[in-house]
Design an enzyme around this catalytic site. Structure first.
Site, PDB file in Angstrom:
ATOM      1  N   SER A 137      47.635  46.333  40.765  1.00 40.85           N
ATOM      2  CA  SER A 137      46.807  46.126  39.466  1.00 40.85           C
ATOM      3  C   SER A 137      45.743  46.683  38.962  1.00 40.85           C
ATOM      4  CB  SER A 137      47.550  44.933  39.242  1.00 40.85           C
ATOM      5  OG  SER A 137      47.138  44.183  38.038  1.00 40.85           O
ATOM      6  N   TYR A 150      46.819  35.657  41.207  1.00 39.43           N
ATOM      7  CA  TYR A 150      47.370  36.563  41.086  1.00 39.43           C
ATOM      8  C   TYR A 150      46.188  37.485  41.243  1.00 39.43           C
ATOM      9  CZ  TYR A 150      49.668  41.132  38.393  1.00 39.43           C
ATOM     10  OH  TYR A 150      50.063  42.030  38.416  1.00 39.43           O
TER      11      TYR A 150
END
Length: 263
Positions: A137, A150
């Site tokens: 990401s 995350y």
């Protein structure tokens, strides 16, 4: 037909990027093995793909389950040429807001799922000189607010990518990471709904706000990320390994402190 006579295992294949990647690889002649924890979405993706798709529901964190997935893949198709480690999604909260259970969940869903899947697939991949693509990401390169778990685990996926590339390159195994920015997926739609609710915005307006400082000024479609994954997984990228490819509408090229100078 870059994927003719190849078999690729895709985790998190029931929606979003995973589903789009499955469709793309089959369009180019490949066969795909779709895995994830929920069978119904996997079936929905697989049904239009016919005999080219095999559904094997499993939790990618479970070593025994993924060993069985690989074994079933080899029994069905006789080979495994690639892995797309796409499963992931949890890790909200700052460090102080993240308890032990939340931290473990982020590790399991984003990092351990990829590690276990690749580890169980490596013996077969070494036979074929296969390819691994890990979906990280933009949060694997930079930190967003309030997503400690995350961010940490998506950063770690890049380290895992490089380790696989380094350790198994002489076996012909390539490993690369893709770092998407905002993508129109069910998970992102939920985030836009929550973000927009606090500001009186609908979902489309929320997407516009979060991408307004990206050079391309829009979120990606899952199919666009699938195109990047397909390139990295294909022989067109035969010399590419250990690479980190951003697919973020140009977001990572922006010098944040200069935004203040824009009218």
């Amino acid at each position: 037909m870059r994927f003719a006579d190849t078999v690729t295992l895709i985790t998190g294949a029931g929606t979003g990027i995973g589903a789009a990647t499955a469709r793309r690889l089959v369009e180019e002649g490949g066969k795909v093995v779709l895995t994830g924890r929920r069978e119904a979405p996997l079936r929905e993706v697989a049904d239009p793909l016919g005999e080219s798709a095999l559904v094997l529901p499993a939790d990618a964190v479970d070593s025994a389950a993924m060993k069985a997935v690989v074994a079933a893949t080899l029994e069905k198709f006789g080979r495994l040429d690639g892995v797309v480690a796409n499963a992931g999604g949890h890790g909200l909260g700052t460090a102080l807001e993240t308890d032990d259970a939340g931290w473990k969940l982020a590790l399991d869903v984003n990092l351990t799922s990829a590690f276990v899947t690749i580890r169980e697939a490596l013996p077969a991949l070494r036979v074929r000189g296969g390819s691994v693509v890990l979906v990280s990401s933009l949060a694997g390169l930079f930190a967003g607010p309030g997503v400690a778990g995350y961010t940490s685990t998506k950063h770690a996926l890049i380290g895992l990518t490089r380790s696989i590339a380094r350790d198994y390159g002489r076996d012909g195994v390539r490993a690369n990471a893709v770092c998407p920015g905002w993508v129109r997926t069910p998970m992102a739609d939920e985030q836009m709904a929550a973000f927009g609710a606090g500001k009186g915005l609908d979902r489309e307006q929320a997407y516009k706000v979060v991408t307004e400082n990206c050079p391309l000024g829009r979120p990606a479609e899952p199919e666009e990320i699938a195109s990047v994954i397909a390139f990295l997984a294909s022989k067109d990228a035969a010399i590419v390994s250990g690479a980190v490819v951003t697919a973020d509408a140009g977001a990572s090229s922006v010098d944040l402190p200069t935004i203040a100078f824009v009218d």
